[in-house]
Design a protein around this motif. Sequence first.
Motif, mmCIF file in Angstrom:
data_model
loop_
_atom_site.group_PDB
_atom_site.id
_atom_site.type_symbol
_atom_site.label_atom_id
_atom_site.label_comp_id
_atom_site.label_asym_id
_atom_site.label_seq_id
_atom_site.Cartn_x
_atom_site.Cartn_y
_atom_site.Cartn_z
ATOM 1 N N ASP A 52 10.918 11.413 -16.264
ATOM 2 C CA ASP A 52 9.486 11.137 -16.168
ATOM 3 C C ASP A 52 9.245 10.010 -15.155
ATOM 4 O O ASP A 52 8.806 8.920 -15.514
ATOM 5 N N PRO A 53 9.546 10.253 -13.867
ATOM 6 C CA PRO A 53 9.332 9.202 -12.851
ATOM 7 C C PRO A 53 7.848 8.907 -12.662
ATOM 8 O O PRO A 53 6.997 9.797 -12.779
ATOM 9 N N GLN A 54 7.537 7.650 -12.378
ATOM 10 C CA GLN A 54 6.165 7.206 -12.164
ATOM 11 C C GLN A 54 5.934 6.908 -10.684
ATOM 12 O O GLN A 54 6.850 6.503 -9.966
ATOM 13 N N THR A 55 4.709 7.118 -10.234
ATOM 14 C CA THR A 55 4.328 6.775 -8.864
ATOM 15 C C THR A 55 3.662 5.399 -8.867
ATOM 16 O O THR A 55 2.725 5.165 -9.635
ATOM 17 N N MET A 56 4.159 4.509 -8.030
ATOM 18 C CA MET A 56 3.643 3.143 -7.971
ATOM 19 C C MET A 56 3.237 2.801 -6.544
ATOM 20 O O MET A 56 3.893 3.204 -5.587
ATOM 21 N N THR A 57 2.160 2.052 -6.410
ATOM 22 C CA THR A 57 1.724 1.542 -5.112
ATOM 23 C C THR A 57 2.205 0.104 -4.969
ATOM 24 O O THR A 57 1.959 -0.727 -5.848
ATOM 25 N N VAL A 58 2.904 -0.183 -3.889
ATOM 26 C CA VAL A 58 3.389 -1.547 -3.645
ATOM 27 C C VAL A 58 2.175 -2.447 -3.389
ATOM 28 O O VAL A 58 1.390 -2.208 -2.478
ATOM 29 N N GLN A 59 2.029 -3.490 -4.212
ATOM 30 C CA GLN A 59 0.864 -4.376 -4.116
ATOM 31 C C GLN A 59 1.183 -5.712 -3.470
ATOM 32 O O GLN A 59 0.286 -6.379 -2.961
ATOM 33 N N GLY B 55 0.792 -1.217 0.000
ATOM 34 C CA GLY B 55 0.000 0.000 0.000
ATOM 35 C C GLY B 55 0.827 1.270 0.000
ATOM 36 O O GLY B 55 0.287 2.360 -0.210
ATOM 37 N N GLN B 56 2.142 1.150 0.223
ATOM 38 C CA GLN B 56 3.011 2.323 0.248
ATOM 39 C C GLN B 56 3.297 2.799 -1.170
ATOM 40 O O GLN B 56 3.435 2.011 -2.100
ATOM 41 N N LYS B 57 3.385 4.129 -1.345
ATOM 42 C CA LYS B 57 3.666 4.703 -2.658
ATOM 43 C C LYS B 57 5.176 4.940 -2.795
ATOM 44 O O LYS B 57 5.810 5.478 -1.890
ATOM 45 N N VAL B 58 5.742 4.536 -3.926
ATOM 46 C CA VAL B 58 7.161 4.713 -4.217
ATOM 47 C C VAL B 58 7.298 5.292 -5.621
ATOM 48 O O VAL B 58 6.346 5.292 -6.408
ATOM 49 N N LYS B 59 8.506 5.788 -5.930
ATOM 50 C CA LYS B 59 8.785 6.306 -7.267
ATOM 51 C C LYS B 59 9.488 5.252 -8.100
ATOM 52 O O LYS B 59 10.338 4.514 -7.600
ATOM 53 N N VAL B 60 9.132 5.211 -9.376
ATOM 54 C CA VAL B 60 9.748 4.277 -10.319
ATOM 55 C C VAL B 60 10.373 5.096 -11.448
ATOM 56 O O VAL B 60 9.702 5.925 -12.065
ATOM 57 N N VAL B 61 11.655 4.854 -11.697
ATOM 58 C CA VAL B 61 12.368 5.550 -12.772
ATOM 59 C C VAL B 61 12.803 4.508 -13.799
ATOM 60 O O VAL B 61 13.616 3.630 -13.501
ATOM 61 N N VAL B 62 12.237 4.595 -15.004
ATOM 62 C CA VAL B 62 12.554 3.648 -16.078
ATOM 63 C C VAL B 62 13.781 4.150 -16.830
ATOM 64 O O VAL B 62 13.909 5.348 -17.108
ATOM 65 N N ALA B 63 14.712 3.241 -17.126
ATOM 66 C CA ALA B 63 15.936 3.601 -17.841
ATOM 67 C C ALA B 63 15.591 4.260 -19.179
ATOM 68 O O ALA B 63 14.841 3.704 -19.983
ATOM 69 N N LEU C 88 12.790 -3.974 -19.634
ATOM 70 C CA LEU C 88 13.532 -2.742 -19.386
ATOM 71 C C LEU C 88 13.897 -2.623 -17.909
ATOM 72 O O LEU C 88 13.141 -3.027 -17.034
ATOM 73 N N GLN C 89 15.065 -2.034 -17.650
ATOM 74 C CA GLN C 89 15.487 -1.796 -16.269
ATOM 75 C C GLN C 89 14.669 -0.662 -15.677
ATOM 76 O O GLN C 89 14.389 0.343 -16.334
ATOM 77 N N ALA C 90 14.282 -0.817 -14.417
ATOM 78 C CA ALA C 90 13.526 0.215 -13.712
ATOM 79 C C ALA C 90 14.016 0.279 -12.272
ATOM 80 O O ALA C 90 14.092 -0.748 -11.594
ATOM 81 N N ASN C 91 14.376 1.459 -11.815
ATOM 82 C CA ASN C 91 14.840 1.652 -10.446
ATOM 83 C C ASN C 91 13.685 2.140 -9.574
ATOM 84 O O ASN C 91 12.959 3.058 -9.955
ATOM 85 N N VAL C 92 13.523 1.508 -8.427
ATOM 86 C CA VAL C 92 12.487 1.887 -7.476
ATOM 87 C C VAL C 92 13.150 2.695 -6.363
ATOM 88 O O VAL C 92 14.114 2.237 -5.741
ATOM 89 N N LEU C 93 12.650 3.913 -6.136
ATOM 90 C CA LEU C 93 13.201 4.799 -5.115
ATOM 91 C C LEU C 93 12.372 4.646 -3.852
ATOM 92 O O LEU C 93 11.227 5.091 -3.780
ATOM 93 N N LEU C 94 12.972 4.013 -2.862
ATOM 94 C CA LEU C 94 12.285 3.696 -1.613
ATOM 95 C C LEU C 94 12.633 4.742 -0.559
ATOM 96 O O LEU C 94 13.795 4.887 -0.190
ATOM 97 N N PRO C 95 11.648 5.527 -0.080
ATOM 98 C CA PRO C 95 11.963 6.526 0.948
ATOM 99 C C PRO C 95 12.360 5.855 2.257
ATOM 100 O O PRO C 95 11.654 5.000 2.774
ATOM 101 N N VAL C 96 13.525 6.241 2.779
ATOM 102 C CA VAL C 96 14.015 5.610 4.006
ATOM 103 C C VAL C 96 14.240 6.617 5.125
ATOM 104 O O VAL C 96 14.393 6.243 6.278
ATOM 105 N N LYS C 97 14.271 7.920 4.807
ATOM 106 C CA LYS C 97 14.526 8.905 5.853
ATOM 107 C C LYS C 97 13.954 10.243 5.418
ATOM 108 O O LYS C 97 14.039 10.614 4.261
ATOM 109 N N SER C 98 13.384 10.972 6.361
ATOM 110 C CA SER C 98 12.839 12.291 6.086
ATOM 111 C C SER C 98 13.317 13.251 7.158
ATOM 112 O O SER C 98 13.276 12.941 8.352
ATOM 113 N N THR C 99 13.804 14.421 6.735
ATOM 114 C CA THR C 99 14.315 15.425 7.662
ATOM 115 C C THR C 99 13.642 16.753 7.375
ATOM 116 O O THR C 99 13.489 17.147 6.210
#
Length: 404
Positions: A274-281, A261-269, A311-322
């Motif tokens: 043009d990063p995409q927002t994805m919900t972890v299912q 249910g968490q939202k993460v960013k997906v960056v396709v090579a 295609l390669q796709a990197n998932v950006l997982l938020p781990v810290k917020s300041t």
Amino acid sequence: MERKRFISTIAAVTLLPSLFLAACKDAAKKDSAAAEKQTYTCPMHPQVIQEKPGTCPVCGMDLVPFDKNNKELSLTLGESQIALGNITTLVVGQGALSSFKQLNGRLVTDPEKTTVISSRVQGRIEALYVKETGVKINKGQPLYKIYSEQLAALQQEYLLTAAQARQFPDDARFQQIEKAARQKLVLYDQSDAQIKQLLQSQRVSPYVTYPATESGVVAELSVTEGQYVSEGGAVMRLEGYHQLWVEADVYPAEAQTVAVGQKVKVVVAGWENDPQTMTVQFINPAFQSGSQLMQLRGTVPNPDNRWQPGLQANVLLPVKSTGNVLSLPVDAVIRDGKGAHVWLDTGAGKFEPRRVTTGIENFDAVEITKGLEDGDKVVVTGAYLLYSEYMLKKGADPMAAMGK
């Protein structure tokens, strides 16, 4: 004798200041000549310095003159130079900043958009209208024609029961038999139009053409023309690419920072801007075979089928917020083996390097923990141009000029 000695001493003392002044003048002339001596350096390799024109021994470029005695940290540029270098600035202020951890992933076909076309009757593939993979198929398009004696027998059975039902319209038993025979044809994908045509022509045909039940791209062909297939046997597989799965590898320690249910960013090579927002299912609770990696999954839309599975796709997982930190765009900070620095706009076309210390960083911004204050005007585009200009004009690294 004493008189001669006295006269010699007086003469020496008298001439000594004149000789000293002459020596000082000669030294001053030599220093002035040394200061005025022109030095040259390479635009690409500023470590190359010599006192006469020539070419760079590293790259062969012509050496250009520079003033090695100019020790000022700042650079002064005209308005045309600033415009040509696309130098823009930003006044820094405090705000929130999130850090991301990059997970390696890939785009794969969504099984929910996959359709297997199977034969509803047993028989021989008489004609195959699609004979290669990668072809786009539209719903209702003819795919193959099959010869089936079983279907011919069912058609003959229906014609007989339909004739009996017409001859005895008041007999419910014949009506039920006719409906049952018709239902068998429906179960073999015979449409109402085909059944109506059968009644009108009163001719049995063992050949039947089957259309595509879904749209998609042919990913696999399981038969060839002339091949016999059993009832339910696969003919071809269609895949839909307008929606794709994103699968990313996760270490067990990282899995604790992500949830369904968490939202993460997906960056396709190739589409980094043009990063995409994805919900972890889904998060696989077991390790992948032969590894110590888990896997998370979600879906992203694929407009106009611009992305392909694999295609390669990197998932950006938020781990810290300041919160309440000074941050800058990543391109504003120049880093090398000596540290990191930025360029400040001090006004009147002057730009000065400033050593900074960085903190957490994400895809777009980097935290500045030391070196800047609220209200500082920092160059955000064109910083590398200023760095190169400084190296060219001063013949030294700005980090070395700033000291520790």
